[in-house]
Design a protein around this motif. Sequence first.
Motif, PDB file in Angstrom:
ATOM      1  N   ARG A 189       0.832  -1.198   0.000  1.00 58.61           N
ATOM      2  CA  ARG A 189       0.000   0.000   0.000  1.00 58.61           C
ATOM      3  C   ARG A 189       0.863   1.242   0.000  1.00 58.61           C
ATOM      4  O   ARG A 189       1.921   1.264   0.606  1.00 58.61           O
ATOM      5  N   THR A 190       0.372   2.253  -0.687  1.00 56.80           N
ATOM      6  CA  THR A 190       1.020   3.552  -0.598  1.00 56.80           C
ATOM      7  C   THR A 190       0.388   4.269   0.575  1.00 56.80           C
ATOM      8  O   THR A 190      -0.835   4.296   0.695  1.00 56.80           O
TER       9      THR A 190
ATOM     10  N   GLY B  49     -11.435   3.540  10.392  1.00 53.66           N
ATOM     11  CA  GLY B  49     -11.196   3.433   8.955  1.00 53.66           C
ATOM     12  C   GLY B  49     -10.142   4.401   8.444  1.00 53.66           C
ATOM     13  O   GLY B  49      -9.948   4.543   7.241  1.00 53.66           O
TER      14      GLY B  49
ATOM     15  N   LYS C 200      -5.181   3.110  10.840  1.00 50.32           N
ATOM     16  CA  LYS C 200      -4.212   3.087  11.936  1.00 50.32           C
ATOM     17  C   LYS C 200      -3.356   1.820  11.872  1.00 50.32           C
ATOM     18  O   LYS C 200      -2.166   1.858  12.140  1.00 50.32           O
ATOM     19  N   THR C 201      -3.991   0.699  11.498  1.00 47.67           N
ATOM     20  CA  THR C 201      -3.257  -0.570  11.473  1.00 47.67           C
ATOM     21  C   THR C 201      -2.019  -0.487  10.582  1.00 47.67           C
ATOM     22  O   THR C 201      -0.947  -0.966  10.951  1.00 47.67           O
TER      23      THR C 201
ATOM     24  N   ASP D  91     -13.682  -5.723   9.719  1.00 50.52           N
ATOM     25  CA  ASP D  91     -13.740  -4.988   8.464  1.00 50.52           C
ATOM     26  C   ASP D  91     -14.589  -5.798   7.484  1.00 50.52           C
ATOM     27  O   ASP D  91     -14.090  -6.670   6.799  1.00 50.52           O
TER      28      ASP D  91
HETATM   29  P1  ADP Z   1      -8.664   1.792  11.540  1.00 49.48           P
HETATM   30  O1  ADP Z   1      -7.903   0.777  12.318  1.00 49.48           O
HETATM   31  O2  ADP Z   1      -8.079   3.165  11.647  1.00 49.48           O
HETATM   32  O3  ADP Z   1     -10.142   1.757  11.815  1.00 49.48           O
HETATM   33  P2  ADP Z   1      -7.944   0.176   9.331  1.00 49.48           P
HETATM   34  O4  ADP Z   1      -6.527   0.078   9.690  1.00 49.48           O
HETATM   35  O5  ADP Z   1      -8.832  -0.983   9.574  1.00 49.48           O
HETATM   36  O6  ADP Z   1      -8.551   1.466  10.008  1.00 49.48           O
HETATM   37  O7  ADP Z   1      -8.016   0.577   7.781  1.00 49.48           O
HETATM   38  C1  ADP Z   1      -9.227   0.761   7.111  1.00 49.48           C
HETATM   39  C2  ADP Z   1      -9.167   0.142   5.732  1.00 49.48           C
HETATM   40  O8  ADP Z   1      -8.266   0.877   4.893  1.00 49.48           O
HETATM   41  C3  ADP Z   1      -8.678  -1.273   5.722  1.00 49.48           C
HETATM   42  O9  ADP Z   1      -9.491  -2.011   4.856  1.00 49.48           O
HETATM   43  C4  ADP Z   1      -7.263  -1.182   5.200  1.00 49.48           C
HETATM   44  O10 ADP Z   1      -6.936  -2.349   4.491  1.00 49.48           O
HETATM   45  C5  ADP Z   1      -7.329   0.016   4.270  1.00 49.48           C
HETATM   46  N1  ADP Z   1      -6.059   0.762   4.160  1.00 49.48           N
HETATM   47  C6  ADP Z   1      -5.293   1.207   5.168  1.00 49.48           C
HETATM   48  N2  ADP Z   1      -4.257   1.928   4.719  1.00 49.48           N
HETATM   49  C7  ADP Z   1      -4.354   1.954   3.387  1.00 49.48           C
HETATM   50  C8  ADP Z   1      -3.581   2.568   2.329  1.00 49.48           C
HETATM   51  N3  ADP Z   1      -2.503   3.305   2.598  1.00 49.48           N
HETATM   52  N4  ADP Z   1      -3.999   2.386   1.069  1.00 49.48           N
HETATM   53  C9  ADP Z   1      -5.110   1.653   0.800  1.00 49.48           C
HETATM   54  N5  ADP Z   1      -5.872   1.060   1.725  1.00 49.48           N
HETATM   55  C10 ADP Z   1      -5.525   1.203   3.010  1.00 49.48           C
END
Ligand code: ADP
Length: 724
Positions: free
Chosen positions: A191-192, A219, A222-223, A542
């Motif tokens: 991912r970028t 969303g 953060k992960t 998710d």
């Molecule tokens: P949070 O923990 O903040 O609620 P997530 O880490 O679950 O959010 O990320 C939300 C969604 O965005 C996930 O489906 C993840 O795969 C996607 N995602 C995260 N970073 C990127 C990125 N840089 N580019 C594309 N998709 C991303």
Amino acid sequence: MIAEVIVDIATGATDRIFDYLCADDTVIGSRVRAPFGGRTLCGFVIGTKETSTFPAERLKKVIPCEDGLPALTGECLSLAKKIARRYRVPLASSLRLFLPAEMRTGKVRELTKNYASLCVPFAEIKLPKSAKNQLAVAQYLEAHGETECAYLNNLYAGGVAALEKKGYVNIVKKQVLRNPYDGVEGEDVARTLSPEQAAAIAEIERDDRTVQLLHGVTGSGKTEVYLRLIADSLRRGKSAIFLVPEISLTPQMLSQLRARFGRNAAILHSGLSAGERFDEWWRLRSGEAKIAIGARSAIFAPLENLGVVVMDEEHDSSYHSETSPRYSTFEIARLRAMHSGCKLVLGSATPSVDTFLKAREGEYNLLPMKTRINGKPLPEITIVDMRREVRRGNQSNFSATLKEELAKCLESGNQAILFLNRRGYSQTVVCKECGYVAKCLSCDVSLTYHRAEDCLKCHYCGTKYNALSACPECGGTKLTYAGTGTQRIAAELNKLFPEARILRMDNDTTSGKEGHLKIIKEFGEKKADILVGTQMIAKGHDFPAVTLVGILDADMSLHFADYRSGERTFQLITQVSGRSGRAKEKGKVVLQTYDPENEVLRYATAYDYEGFFDNEVSLRRGAMYPPFSKIVRVLVTSEDSEKAIATLKDVYVALEKIYEAHTSAFLFFNKMSAPIKKIQNKYRYQVLMRIIDTKILQEIYDACAEAGRREVSVTVEENPVNLS
Ligand code: ADP
Ligand code: ZN
């Protein structure tokens, strides 16, 4: 040389440190076998010295265990000492935290498997043509080399054993490491980073405060930030700890981690078997794996040279231990981060009031992430006034709005999640004639009716009782089931939408290690249209096809007599709402309440965390609630009511002395029986305090440690998560 050895770590009840003779190369932290009153116990060397005050002729000798490495690192040992002092528990009891169960009892069971290999070249093997299986095995071994016997026996029964007898095959036993979640695989996506993600990472690297708070909406990705920070630690030759609240509930997180880090990640959590946990632990200790992932106990992972510690969903109550020692995971995480000179990264969409206040005041670095990765706005939350529904004659659990939205959602082929705060078919059984409420015999709590099993269950001790056909008090037969549970919702839903496929997820449907994984997998594969569940479904899942979330009873958690109820409600609503509209389509949330004017609900539906925070902080400051004070509860429990009361008296007298000497440090001081007077046949009494000077904490711990007696447990809890 003399070794100071702590034995009896298996029970952890007392500090038994004894001097033993040991070899000169004995390493501090290593495991030994110590002769002790005719038996041999497992012990750990916590110090060495040249001489003992004990007469030399009476000193016995310890036998070293062939572990290869000392089980306890220097850091673990010093941390264990700090924990023992801080929470006033025996060192044996805090050391337990750092060791897997099998290490503590000395019964380390390694998993071994048999492997076969040829001892002579295939050409030299002479077998009759009829010995088909033996020939096949020999051929296989010639081609593939050493092979697991179980595999061969499966294909060619008896072949291996016969060949061994003839001396053609050699069988060796080998240790293999158990690999939990072997089947969990995911695809790693390159991912970028979004601009916000990149900025957060750069800022964490630049800023030199130990604690970094990632405040990102659901969303916001953060992960990915955590994963990058962990990967970066590995690149610098360091290790990492990644804490999540209940990893067993989030298979998606697991497969992401497996995909990114492979066997470099070791997973520690309560769902693993003792053997699996031991193997994962040992992989970390030996340096084979450099990332420890797990729930709160993973903070004790035997890693050296930490590069980062991550605490996801830092506000989650599971980070507070409910068993002795009742440590705060955050406190230990910060100690470890400071020891290694690395960052502790906290993440949440709804940080705890305490944490956010410290970030606002500059003690922690605050890193905001305000937009969702998919660029979509957060789902719109509609408040539905359930009082109006009742006035209109709608007695069901579903408002007209929710029914309409559900119909639309199902029609368009999307999925919905319905959330409620309880489980079971209904809450309690009440007799309409005499008011009798069915209660557990061992606990002072009402029972819950479970329709699937047609029985009553106690949610505190798990005891099952037969369902009632008549009131045991008055014999009346008009029994009603007050309250609503997930089972009843699912049943009602089935009537409203007979076509819809409904899945239920709560403590009752998720028994066994893989129960919830199965439900999550089914829902994720769109094998169901609606998922009904309790808190469990609020956690980080998710599901891209979910476009509707219904919160059936938003106020449930508001009316608990707890200063944190507003905070919890806000967190819960934000988290559950975050499950909606995570992919292409915009999400919706319907929130049903009997209290639509409530401020907390207003802030939550506007996603106004800071508004909520400011309001909450001013309320707490006014009432002097935490974080402006600390609630301390001393809980005295025993099966023997008289002993409990006698101990309570001692505790009270000791605490009263502290109170009289430092009255200005207290806002509140009172003794009473606990709100639930009996749980699992143990009587419960408490002294409740609210203090504004934490310097007296140590005195409180000391007083309680001294007042304890046999068969009575005295525990000190700070800002307890649960005051029942
Ligand atoms: P949070 O923990 O903040 O609620 P997530 O880490 O679950 O959010 O990320 C939300 C969604 O965005 C996930 O489906 C993840 O795969 C996607 N995602 C995260 N970073 C990127 C990125 N840089 N580019 C594309 N998709 C991303
Ligand atoms: Zn019970």
